[in-house]
Write a protein that holds these residues in place. Sequence first.
Motif, PDB file in Angstrom:
ATOM      1  N   GLU A 141     -25.132  -6.545  58.951  1.00 49.56           N
ATOM      2  CA  GLU A 141     -23.769  -6.526  58.450  1.00 49.56           C
ATOM      3  C   GLU A 141     -22.941  -5.381  59.019  1.00 49.56           C
ATOM      4  OE1 GLU A 141     -23.937  -6.213  54.231  1.00 49.56           O
ATOM      5  OE2 GLU A 141     -24.242  -4.044  54.233  1.00 49.56           O
ATOM      6  N   ARG A 174     -18.855  -1.572  53.681  1.00 46.39           N
ATOM      7  CA  ARG A 174     -19.164  -2.898  53.174  1.00 46.39           C
ATOM      8  C   ARG A 174     -19.138  -2.857  51.650  1.00 46.39           C
ATOM      9  NH1 ARG A 174     -17.747  -3.826  57.495  1.00 46.39           N
ATOM     10  NH2 ARG A 174     -18.934  -4.700  59.242  1.00 46.39           N
ATOM     11  N   TRP A 178     -16.764  -7.793  50.462  1.00 45.58           N
ATOM     12  CA  TRP A 178     -16.961  -8.119  51.885  1.00 45.58           C
ATOM     13  C   TRP A 178     -18.061  -9.158  52.039  1.00 45.58           C
ATOM     14  CZ3 TRP A 178     -20.737  -8.340  55.471  1.00 45.58           C
ATOM     15  CH2 TRP A 178     -20.365  -8.401  56.817  1.00 45.58           C
ATOM     16  N   ARG A 179     -19.152  -9.003  51.305  1.00 50.50           N
ATOM     17  CA  ARG A 179     -20.281  -9.935  51.447  1.00 50.50           C
ATOM     18  C   ARG A 179     -19.923 -11.321  50.931  1.00 50.50           C
ATOM     19  NH1 ARG A 179     -22.609  -4.853  49.643  1.00 50.50           N
ATOM     20  NH2 ARG A 179     -23.546  -3.852  51.481  1.00 50.50           N
TER      21      ARG A 179
END
Length: 241
Positions: A141, A174, A178-179
Amino acid sequence: MKVLRLSTQLHKWIALAVGIQVLFWVAGGLVMTAIPIETVRSEHHVREREAVPIAFDSLRSPGDIARARGLAVAGAELRSTPRGPAWILKPAKGEPVTVSAVTGEAFPPLDAALARRLAQGAYQGEGAPTAAVLLDKAPQETGREGPIWRVDFDDRERTTFYLSPQTGEVVTRRSAVWRFYDFFWRLHIMDLEKGENFNHPLIIIVTFLTFTIVITGFILLWIRLARDWSMWRSRRRAAAG
């Protein structure tokens, strides 16, 4: 009627085959338009750094450092970092080398306490750092390679700052937002592995099939409108007669 029957069958079966992906496209588009990209990037959790003047007279030249290290340098970038000015030496071959612009040597290794403190200094918001872990391999990521420090915060978005192990800079951010966004982005471009390639054959095929749904839909609409128009005119003539 054969054209109508063929168009209906094509429209129905192709729609059944690609309908789930069309749903993902629409859902992904909704997520990407509903959540501001600044929130996805956690820009509201970035504390603005005060400009720190660099005493250039105290710096070693990149040429001297490169010669001392036996490097053939194609370029160099001077950067102000939380641990002081740094030269990013870019060899003609190989990976860039980061050194202190003052000493010409690599920065001392970060420990967990310093990584947590640097992350806290770069963060703004209601959260506090809960863990600082040095990862031997940067997670996918981050979009980076090599070792990296991960510092987690206990805010509502479960924000994570990733820090350079050399300079202590926050290289990427992150969060749960975001995920969540990234999950729908991967569904949207049909690349669940890396979320980067939106020109692969599968998405081209599905897009083409979706295009045929639109075309056959227009054909069906045209035929049915023409049939309804014809029936309406027939009823009017019958009523007039």
